[in-house]
Design an enzyme around this catalytic site. Structure first.
Site, short mmCIF file in Angstrom:
data_model
loop_
_atom_site.label_atom_id
_atom_site.label_comp_id
_atom_site.label_asym_id
_atom_site.label_seq_id
_atom_site.Cartn_x
_atom_site.Cartn_y
_atom_site.Cartn_z
N HIS A 242 0.79 -1.24 0.00
CA HIS A 242 0.00 0.00 0.00
C HIS A 242 0.83 1.30 0.00
O HIS A 242 0.65 2.16 -0.86
CB HIS A 242 -0.90 0.04 1.25
CG HIS A 242 -1.67 -1.19 1.50
ND1 HIS A 242 -2.85 -1.49 0.85
CD2 HIS A 242 -1.46 -2.24 2.34
CE1 HIS A 242 -3.33 -2.64 1.29
NE2 HIS A 242 -2.51 -3.11 2.19
C1 BDR Z 1 -2.69 0.41 5.61
O1 BDR Z 1 -2.78 -0.16 6.91
C2 BDR Z 1 -1.53 -0.65 7.32
O2 BDR Z 1 -1.67 -1.96 7.72
C3 BDR Z 1 -0.59 -0.51 6.16
O3 BDR Z 1 0.69 -0.12 6.60
C4 BDR Z 1 -1.22 0.54 5.29
O4 BDR Z 1 -0.78 1.83 5.64
C5 BDR Z 1 -3.47 -0.45 4.64
O5 BDR Z 1 -4.80 -0.52 5.02
#
Ligand code: BDR
Ligand code: CA
Length: 313
Positions: A242
């Site tokens: 992400h």
């Molecule tokens: C987001 O939540 C976290 O687990 C990850 O680092 C990312 O920023 C994805 O939903």
């Protein structure tokens, strides 16, 4: 390479994908990374800050201050994500004792100071809960006029990953996310609908491992752990990476197509608290207040990331 790299502050909660975002932001020539600020999210503040120091130590990133910020959301209790990121928040690789220090400044103070020192120049890139950014805007309401853009990883145009409709970063601190939206700063949301196009496939992980460097090995191990957790929790092979997507949007905007939309955060829903409401078709009749990322140039994205990782020796 652009003549003037864009100054950013990366606000993060490392975090497997946060680690890749740090490595990308510190190495890609289109960006000047002014600071790494940490927030509680994937794990406690103590752990996310330690993880930022670990990754910077491993990579030799010694010239970027790391400042710790909020230990929990503005008004809610902290909920961490060991099911995805492990007990350390960055399980997988073995890290040595970090030698890169943590700043004695609070992250919120550092954000205010850096934005004021470079008015109109500092893009904020939050890739964890938006607590630190919201707190900076509360601390110094004049700050909003000096921030050219906030590009955050969070939310979704569709379904969530923490509840059926809410994504983790916004779900953790919806009041902070709404406060940031209300500040009148140009905001770009890089949500799950976009980041699920950035999958760490076997081929991608092999390219990274083939770098044959400590950073390449660590990212391979991070992605291997992340993949196992995504498989276990979501039944998904090739986990979405992400956070570097938000950095990529700043570094190379053409890699991430965006649309102007009306965007709001559900702070009260019985089942939908923390969901982002993205009016892609303008049915609510509100003027657009944000950009939302919709389409990733996948090959261009991985080229950017692998090129950045390759700079670490
Ligand atoms: C987001 O939540 C976290 O687990 C990850 O680092 C990312 O920023 C994805 O939903
Ligand atoms: Ca994150």
């Amino acid at each position: 390479m652009p003549a003037m790299p864009r100054k950013i502050i990366l606000d993060c909660d490392p975090g497997h994908d946060d680690a890749v975002a740090i490595l990308l932001a510190a190495a890609t020539p289109e960006i000047e990374l002014l600071a790494i600020t940490t927030v509680a999210g994937n794990q406690t503040l103590e752990k996310t800050t330690l993880n930022a120091r670990r990754i910077c130590t491993l990579a030799g990133i010694t010239d970027v201050p790391i400042a710790a910020g909020a230990a929990g959301p503005l008004v809610r209790d902290l909920r961490v994500a060991p099911d995805i990121h492990g007990e350390s928040g960055m399980d997988g690789p073995t890290f040595g004792e970090p030698t890169v220090p943590v700043s004695d400044r609070h992250a919120v103070d550092l954000i205010v100071e850096l934005v004021r020192a470079h008015p109109g120049e500092v893009t904020l890139v939050p890739v964890g809960p938006l607590t630190n950014v919201a707190a900076a805007l509360q601390r110094d309401p004049g700050l909003a006029a000096l921030i050219p853009e906030i590009v955050f990883m969070g939310g979704s145009t569709g379904r969530g990953n923490t509840t059926p409709l809410a994504e983790f970063n916004v779900h953790d601190d919806p009041e902070a996310a709404q406060l940031v939206l209300d500040a009148g700063i140009p905001v770009t949301m890089v949500g799950l609908n976009l980041t699920h196009q950035a999958r760490a496939t076997e081929a991608v992980v092999e390219r990274i491992a083939a770098l044959g460097t400590p950073v390449g090995d660590a990212v391979r191990d991070l992605m291997t752990f992340f993949a196992a957790m995504y498989e276990q929790v979501f039944g998904l092979t090739d986990p979405p990476v992400h956070d570097p997507c938000a950095v990529a949007r700043v570094a190379r905007p053409e890699l991430v197509r965006c649309e102007d939309v009306f965007l709001a955060v559900e702070t009260e829903g019985r089942w939908t608290s923390g969901a982002t409401v993205v009016d892609l078709h303008g049915v609510l009749g509100h003027a657009p207040n944000a950009k939302v990322a919709t389409e990733l140039d996948v090959d261009g994205f991985w080229e950017l990331v692998v090129d950045a990782l390759a700079t670490y020796r």
